[in-house]
Design a protein around this motif. Structure first.
Motif, PDB file in Angstrom:
ATOM      1  N   UNK A   1       0.912  -1.261   0.008  1.00 63.09           N
ATOM      2  CA  UNK A   1       0.025   0.122  -0.056  1.00 63.09           C
ATOM      3  C   UNK A   1       0.983   1.052  -0.109  1.00 63.09           C
ATOM      4  N   UNK A   2       0.341   2.037  -0.793  1.00 61.36           N
ATOM      5  CA  UNK A   2       1.268   3.459  -0.870  1.00 61.36           C
ATOM      6  C   UNK A   2       0.164   4.622  -0.792  1.00 61.36           C
ATOM      7  N   UNK A   3       0.277   5.513   0.281  1.00 62.51           N
ATOM      8  CA  UNK A   3      -0.428   6.466   0.444  1.00 62.51           C
ATOM      9  C   UNK A   3       0.041   7.856  -0.462  1.00 62.51           C
ATOM     10  N   UNK A   4      -0.719   8.584  -1.297  1.00 65.28           N
ATOM     11  CA  UNK A   4      -0.341   9.337  -2.196  1.00 65.28           C
ATOM     12  C   UNK A   4      -0.964  10.702  -1.532  1.00 65.28           C
ATOM     13  N   UNK A   5      -0.086  11.711  -1.131  1.00 63.01           N
ATOM     14  CA  UNK A   5      -0.597  12.636  -0.469  1.00 63.01           C
ATOM     15  C   UNK A   5      -0.177  14.186  -1.162  1.00 63.01           C
ATOM     16  N   UNK A   6      -0.975  14.676  -1.613  1.00 66.56           N
ATOM     17  CA  UNK A   6      -0.642  15.877  -2.377  1.00 66.56           C
ATOM     18  C   UNK A   6      -2.048  16.878  -2.376  1.00 66.56           C
ATOM     19  N   UNK A   7      -1.830  18.202  -2.358  1.00 69.00           N
ATOM     20  CA  UNK A   7      -3.041  18.936  -2.483  1.00 69.00           C
ATOM     21  C   UNK A   7      -3.570  19.190  -3.978  1.00 69.00           C
ATOM     22  N   UNK A   8      -2.746  18.798  -5.026  1.00 77.24           N
ATOM     23  CA  UNK A   8      -3.265  18.625  -6.397  1.00 77.24           C
ATOM     24  C   UNK A   8      -3.877  17.509  -6.614  1.00 77.24           C
TER      25      UNK A   8
ATOM     26  N   UNK B   1       1.250  -0.657 -11.866  1.00 77.82           N
ATOM     27  CA  UNK B   1       2.280  -1.308 -11.395  1.00 77.82           C
ATOM     28  C   UNK B   1       2.331  -2.333 -10.313  1.00 77.82           C
ATOM     29  N   UNK B   2       0.964  -2.566  -9.888  1.00 73.72           N
ATOM     30  CA  UNK B   2       0.380  -3.462  -8.882  1.00 73.72           C
ATOM     31  C   UNK B   2       0.414  -3.375  -7.483  1.00 73.72           C
ATOM     32  N   UNK B   3       0.535  -1.951  -7.170  1.00 76.41           N
ATOM     33  CA  UNK B   3       0.386  -1.320  -5.919  1.00 76.41           C
ATOM     34  C   UNK B   3      -1.141  -1.050  -5.645  1.00 76.41           C
ATOM     35  N   UNK B   4      -1.670  -1.025  -4.322  1.00 76.92           N
ATOM     36  CA  UNK B   4      -2.792  -0.336  -3.754  1.00 76.92           C
ATOM     37  C   UNK B   4      -2.503   0.915  -3.474  1.00 76.92           C
ATOM     38  N   UNK B   5      -3.409   1.831  -3.779  1.00 80.27           N
ATOM     39  CA  UNK B   5      -3.328   3.273  -3.419  1.00 80.27           C
ATOM     40  C   UNK B   5      -4.255   3.666  -2.546  1.00 80.27           C
ATOM     41  N   UNK B   6      -3.836   4.557  -1.685  1.00 79.40           N
ATOM     42  CA  UNK B   6      -4.872   5.324  -0.657  1.00 79.40           C
ATOM     43  C   UNK B   6      -4.505   6.963  -1.091  1.00 79.40           C
ATOM     44  N   UNK B   7      -5.488   7.724  -0.832  1.00 82.54           N
ATOM     45  CA  UNK B   7      -5.140   8.987  -1.368  1.00 82.54           C
ATOM     46  C   UNK B   7      -5.477  10.019   0.048  1.00 82.54           C
TER      47      UNK B   7
ATOM     48  N   UNK C   1      -3.133  12.726   5.929  1.00 76.28           N
ATOM     49  CA  UNK C   1      -2.227  11.866   5.984  1.00 76.28           C
ATOM     50  C   UNK C   1      -1.792  11.683   7.417  1.00 76.28           C
ATOM     51  N   UNK C   2      -1.796  12.363   8.241  1.00 69.10           N
ATOM     52  CA  UNK C   2      -1.541  11.798   9.716  1.00 69.10           C
ATOM     53  C   UNK C   2      -2.563  10.895  10.400  1.00 69.10           C
ATOM     54  N   UNK C   3      -4.120  11.540  10.094  1.00 71.96           N
ATOM     55  CA  UNK C   3      -5.108  10.745  10.386  1.00 71.96           C
ATOM     56  C   UNK C   3      -4.960   9.203   9.910  1.00 71.96           C
ATOM     57  N   UNK C   4      -4.786   9.363   8.528  1.00 73.38           N
ATOM     58  CA  UNK C   4      -4.837   7.945   7.777  1.00 73.38           C
ATOM     59  C   UNK C   4      -3.603   7.125   8.419  1.00 73.38           C
ATOM     60  N   UNK C   5      -2.640   7.520   8.783  1.00 73.00           N
ATOM     61  CA  UNK C   5      -1.497   6.802   9.141  1.00 73.00           C
ATOM     62  C   UNK C   5      -1.938   5.982  10.548  1.00 73.00           C
ATOM     63  N   UNK C   6      -3.031   6.501  11.120  1.00 76.74           N
ATOM     64  CA  UNK C   6      -3.437   6.008  12.318  1.00 76.74           C
ATOM     65  C   UNK C   6      -4.595   4.915  12.191  1.00 76.74           C
ATOM     66  N   UNK C   7      -5.199   5.052  10.897  1.00 72.64           N
ATOM     67  CA  UNK C   7      -6.199   4.161  10.720  1.00 72.64           C
ATOM     68  C   UNK C   7      -6.112   3.087   9.513  1.00 72.64           C
ATOM     69  N   UNK C   8      -4.956   3.319   8.937  1.00 74.60           N
ATOM     70  CA  UNK C   8      -4.570   2.341   7.859  1.00 74.60           C
ATOM     71  C   UNK C   8      -3.253   1.924   7.726  1.00 74.60           C
ATOM     72  N   UNK C   9      -3.033   0.745   7.240  1.00 75.24           N
ATOM     73  CA  UNK C   9      -1.630   0.118   7.238  1.00 75.24           C
ATOM     74  C   UNK C   9      -0.928   0.678   5.918  1.00 75.24           C
ATOM     75  N   UNK C  10      -0.171   1.376   5.935  1.00 73.32           N
ATOM     76  CA  UNK C  10       0.644   1.895   4.904  1.00 73.32           C
ATOM     77  C   UNK C  10       1.918   1.853   4.785  1.00 73.32           C
ATOM     78  N   UNK C  11       2.532   0.935   3.522  1.00 69.64           N
ATOM     79  CA  UNK C  11       3.974   0.542   3.556  1.00 69.64           C
ATOM     80  C   UNK C  11       4.880   1.877   2.778  1.00 69.64           C
ATOM     81  N   UNK C  12       4.163   2.698   2.203  1.00 70.33           N
ATOM     82  CA  UNK C  12       4.983   3.783   1.805  1.00 70.33           C
ATOM     83  C   UNK C  12       4.415   4.955   1.650  1.00 70.33           C
TER      84      UNK C  12
END
Length: 166
Positions: A7-14, A28-34, A41-52
């Protein structure tokens, strides 16, 4: 639900940038979170398992450096690739040794993005055998295919209504 993909969390205001990066990473086969700002992003990090975390440096409400420092304080094993059009030296200094794998300059080159992700996720995948990371040349071919498909879609979408009128 995570189906075993990394899992990759993509964090950008755009939002367009987020969608483009997610499309490429998913190819490329990765699951993405936005997320669209540092606080999300900080809130997501506490509720989701993110690899990068793939995170922009300059964002409203909470910038990427502050967000990353907050995430890393609670999740020391987490890893991040920061993106910036400005690459201020103080951003590099504030994140040294703090889980930041790389800082990418915007606009992000797709092969560099894939290489950055696989430098973190690749060793994890070799252990799990989920997929073979795409080579730099493969990433360029996929990028060109993606752009060609997008151009063809616009072209056909423009001509088709004209052909119906004729």
């Amino acid at each position: 639900m995570n189906d075993g993909r990394k899992r990759v969390a993509v964090v950008d205001d755009d939002r367009d940038m987020v969608q483009s990066l997610c499309d490429i990473l998913e190819l490329h086969g990765w699951e993405t979170l936005t997320s669209y700002d540092g606080e999300e992003a900080v809130a997501m990090s506490d509720s989701e398992d993110v690899d990068l975390f793939l995170m922009d440096v300059r964002m409203p409400r909470m910038n990427g450096v502050a967000a990353w420092n907050a995430i890393h304080a609670h999740h020391p094993a987490a890893r991040s690739v920061l993106m910036t059009a400005y690459a201020p030296p103080e951003a590099v200094a504030l994140t040294q040794g703090g889980g930041v794998v790389r800082i990418l300059r915007k606009p992000v080159a797709i092969p560099e993005l894939i290489e950055s992700g696989t430098s973190v996720i690749g060793p994890m995948l070799k252990q799990g055998g989920l997929f073979a990371p795409v080579s730099r040349e493969g990433a360029l071919v996929l990028n060109n295919l993606f752009l060609t498909t997008a151009c063809a879609t616009v072209f056909v979408g423009t001509l088709y209504p004209l052909a119906l009128e004729a």
